[in-house]
Structures are given as structure tokens and as C-alpha cells.
Scaffold this motif. Structure first.
Motif: not given
Length: 455
Positions: A42, A44, A48, A52, A54, A57, A96-98, A118, A120
Motif C-alpha cells: 500500500p 497512497p 489520503p 487510513y 493499514y 487502504d 476516502s478510506g475504506l 477504490r 486496491l
């Protein structure tokens, strides 16, 4: 975000793409290594917005270290999904983040990408039948070209499974790539096979007996069956829109293990007490028809479960058969990312390599300061401590001359944030690296990689 532990220091995103030949080597790089080490993780593309999480994301960046007769080269590229391309055009993050209930509207990204998640493909990277694939968590793979440029979603000639796991297994004997995929809707779990010629020989096949959406990160493969560990980490997507986590740990459900015959016959189900597993090392068939599975076991999934009990990991072996499930501790260590020589997948192995913690310093999740090699036959372990370095997942590097081979891993100096590729002798890894290849840019601490022999 600059102070987020997984967006700073060893984990800080790398935004530069380079191609560099003739890398500096400290020590002597073995001349019988011909191939490439690839690593995905990962990363970005832009800072972000929102949360986020980890390592779920973050956009994908693939790093390649080519070794050829004592010389080394380096290349890295973003995997340019439609979302990354749209953000590059905008010059900023749009998704945005998940765990945030926000999706960009058509006015920002056009009708085709509006209100979408998104992509990934940032977990793993494999090669099968000449195809280089960047892999996501239960989503379509992305194909990469010889220069690591993004070719697009891989369709396998238009017959692609709905999606692949981040950890398909390639049978070294048959050449088949076997995968699974979990889904948020029925059928909640499927498996599929891509044949040795690269065509889909079994489309998505439901795993009978599944009744809910569970997160399953990895699988194992034997010559006769697929091994899936269904730990009780349950999806509840409605929680996203109320500010909660989409995953809930429900240990009262226990663990179910599916042995799925590769010939398509009926699934055999087995149960045991609750535990969590991110990664398998390998599995193999036993003469009595049962299956041995080596894996790293956790008490619960850190980050997705609350417990007063401290979490702990161990290398364990589960024997799964008519007598039930017997789990035996092989080695107790703070470890993850177990790997064997990929040529031994589906067969019996002796050595399992992992990254881990010495316990001498506080490290964030995903960081490690040692490599461990466990001899599961002799019951012994070998350790190499990485003073001042953060080390990544090891991969076995076979010798082109047929010798004992090597282990390789990326490591980053905590003081100056320079990254190196380390090559260890498989016969005596505790003696330290034979060679350290200095990489031209820092490789962020990340996830999974693979050694791809030349030819």
C-alpha cells in the motif's frame, strides 16, 4: 496524516518512480542468481482524505530488483487503476478510506467511476504463465507489462473469475493457479482454477456450506485439496454508515476449516476453537488422508477486535482429518509472513522463514527487526537480528546452478531511511547477508513479494 504511524517513517509513501541500472553492492552478490524479486504494498498516490486503515487502504506500488550474474537493477511503478488516473488528473485524493462512507460524485470523476470503491491491488504480486499480476483483497487482479506499466484489469481471455484472492497458490507440479474469493453476498465463498496454459479451467465454484460473509486473507493448497480457514471475522457493511468498523470478531462462532477436493467432489468441513490467521506457510497431504497445515496463528485479529488478553502469535501445525483438528505449537515467536521455498508448495517442507520482532523495541504493526528460519522437522530455529533496520517478508531464491540457494528480503535503515535488498545463504542465514544491494530510493514497509526466476 504525517503523524499517522503507517504514513510516516518506514511506511511513508514513495511518490517517485525510477529505473536505475548498475546498483551498488556491498559484499559479493552470488553469480548463480538470475531473476527478479518483486514486492507490492500500500502506497497512497496522494495524501489520503478521511481514514487510513493499514494495510487495507493505499494505492499499489510494485518494486522490482533484477539480479543477473552478480549485477543488480531496480524499477518501481504505481499500479494505475482508474481511480489513480483520475486522482493524478485532479492532482489530489478523491476517494476516502475504506471505513469512510464517502464516494466521489459524477461531477468529480465521471459517471463510470461515480459512487465506486477504490480498486486496491496493493497486497501481492505473482507471475503465472507469463502474466504479471498485482493482487487485491477479494477483487480483480491488474496485469502489468514488462516495464511494470499497468495494462488494466486482467480478464483471462474474457473468462476471468469474479475476483481473486491476494494469495492464490501456483501448483509447481501441474502449473495450475488455484484461487478463492469471498463476497458480501451469496454465494459468500467461491474457488476457481486457471490452468497451466493460462485459461480458466474452473470458473467461480460456490463452496457449499457457507452462510455469511467472512474475511479470509490466505489459503493453502495440497496435491488433493484446497485448505480454507474460516475464522469468525464477520463483515457488517452497514456499520460503515454509522461510523463503525465493517468487521466484527465473533469468537463464539469458532473456526471452520474447509477441505475442498480439487476434483470438485464434496467439501469436508471441520471445526475447532476460535483463532485468527492471516497467512499460511504451506500444506500437504498425509498418508492417512488428513492434511497438515503450517501457519501463523493469533489469538484474535489485532485492529479488528477488542480484548483484555494480550495478542500473541505462534507458528503452528494443524492436522485436519476424520479425527478432527489437532493444533500443535511448533515455535512461539512474534512473527508473520511465513514462507517456504515456492517449489515445495503442495508438498512436505522443512524450513519456514518469517519476519518478526525481537521484543527489544516497540514496533508498530507491520514493522519487524528480525528474520527467523524454523526447521519444523528438527524443531530448531535460526535468527538474524537486523540492528537498526526494518525488514520485510523473506522469499526463497533458488540457485540457477542447483545449489542450496538463498533467501532475500528488503530492509530499510531506520537512521537514514535507505533501503537495501539483502541476500542470505540458505545453508547458514544466521551468518548474515552475503550481499547488500543498495536501492536508489526507499521502499516503504509493505506486504508481499515473489522471486521470479529468469526465463
Amino acid at each position: 496524516m504525517a503523524h499517522h504511524p503507517h504514513l510516516s517513517g518506514l511506511f511513508a509513501p514513495q511518490r517517485e518512480e525510477v529505473d536505475v541500472r548498475g546498483l551498488e553492492v556491498a559484499g559479493e552478490l552470488p553469480t548463480d542468481l538470475h531473476g527478479s524479486y518483486l514486492r507490492n504494498g500500500p502506497n497512497p498516490r496522494f495524501d489520503p482524505i478521511g481514514s487510513y486503515v493499514y494495510p487495507l487502504d493505499g494505492d499499489a506500488m510494485v518494486h522490482r530488483i533484477e539480479l543477473d550474474g552478480g549485477t543488480a537493477c531496480y524499477t518501481n511503478r504505481f499500479v494505475r487503476t482508474p481511480q489513480v488516473v483520475a486522482e493524478e488528473e485532479a492532482g489530489r485524493a478523491l476517494w476516502s478510506g475504506l471505513t469512510d462512507p464517502y464516494f466521489p460524485p459524477a461531477e468529480e470523476v465521471g459517471p463510470d467511476l461515480a459512487n465506486t470503491f477504490r480498486d486496491l491491488p496493493d497486497i501481492n504480486v505473482v507471475r503465472h504463465r507469463g502474466r504479471l499480476l498485482a493482487l487485491a483483497e477479494a477483487a480483480p487482479a491488474y496485469a502489468l507489462g514488462p516495464d511494470l506499466g499497468t495494462l488494466g484489469r486482467e480478464s483471462f481471455g474474457g473468462a476471468a473469475p469474479v475476483a481473486l484472492t491476494a494469495h492464490p497458490k501456483i501448483d509447481p507440479h501441474t502449473g495450475e493457479m488455484v484461487s478463492f474469493c469471498y463476497s458480501f453476498e451469496s454465494p459468500y465463498l467461491t474457488w476457481s482454477v486457471i490452468g497451466a496454459d493460462g485459461t480458466v479451467t474452473r470458473g467461480p465454484t460456490p463452496v457449499e456450506g457457507t452462510d455469511r460473509a467472512l474475511m479470509i486473507h490466505d489459503m493453502a493448497l495440497t496435491q488433493r485439496c484446497i485448505v480454507l480457514v474460516l475464522a469468525p471475522l464477520v463483515f457488517d457493511l452497514g456499520e460503515i454508515f454509522s461510523g463503525g468498523s465493517p468487521l466484527r470478531w465473533q469468537p463464539d462462532l469458532g473456526v471452520r476449516i474447509a477441505l475442498i477436493p480439487r476434483d470438485g467432489s464434496a467439501v469436508r468441513w471441520h471445526t475447532t476453537d476460535a483463532f485468527w490467521m492471516w497467512h499460511t506457510a504451506n500444506a500437504f497431504d498425509l498418508p492417512d488422508g488428513s492434511v497438515a497445515l503450517d501457519y501463523v496463528e493469533w489469538r484474535y485479529p489485532g485492529g479488528f477486535a477488542e480484548s483484555r488478553e494480550p495478542n500473541a502469535s505462534a507458528l503452528r501445525r494443524a492436522v485436519i482429518g476424520d479425527g478432527g483438528v489437532t493444533r500443535t505449537t511448533l515455535h512461539e515467536r512474534a512473527i508473520e509472513f511465513p514462507r517456504v521455498d515456492d517449489r515445495l508448495v503442495t508438498g512436505e517442507h522443512r524450513v519456514v522463514a518469517t519476519v518478526g520482532s525481537t521484543g527489544t523495541q516497540a514496533l508498530p504493526a507491520g514493522d519487524a527487526d528480525a528474520l527467523f528460519w524454523f526447521d519444523v522437522t528438527a524443531g530448531s530455529e535460526t535468527e538474524w537480528r537486523a540492528p537498526g533496520f526494518g525488514v520485510g517478508e523473506p522469499s526463497y531464491l533458488p540457485s540457477s546452478a542447483g545449489g542450496p540457494g538463498y533467501w532475500g528480503a528488503v530492509a530499510t535503515d531506520r537512521a537514514d531511511l535507505t533501503s537495501w535488498f539483502l541476500v542470505f545463504p540458505a545453508e547458514d542465514p544466521a551468518s548474515g547477508p552475503l550481499a547488500r544491494v543498495r536501492l536508489p530510493i526507499r521502499v516503504p514497509a509493505g506486504l508481499h513479494g515473489a522471486w521470479l526466476p529468469a526465463g
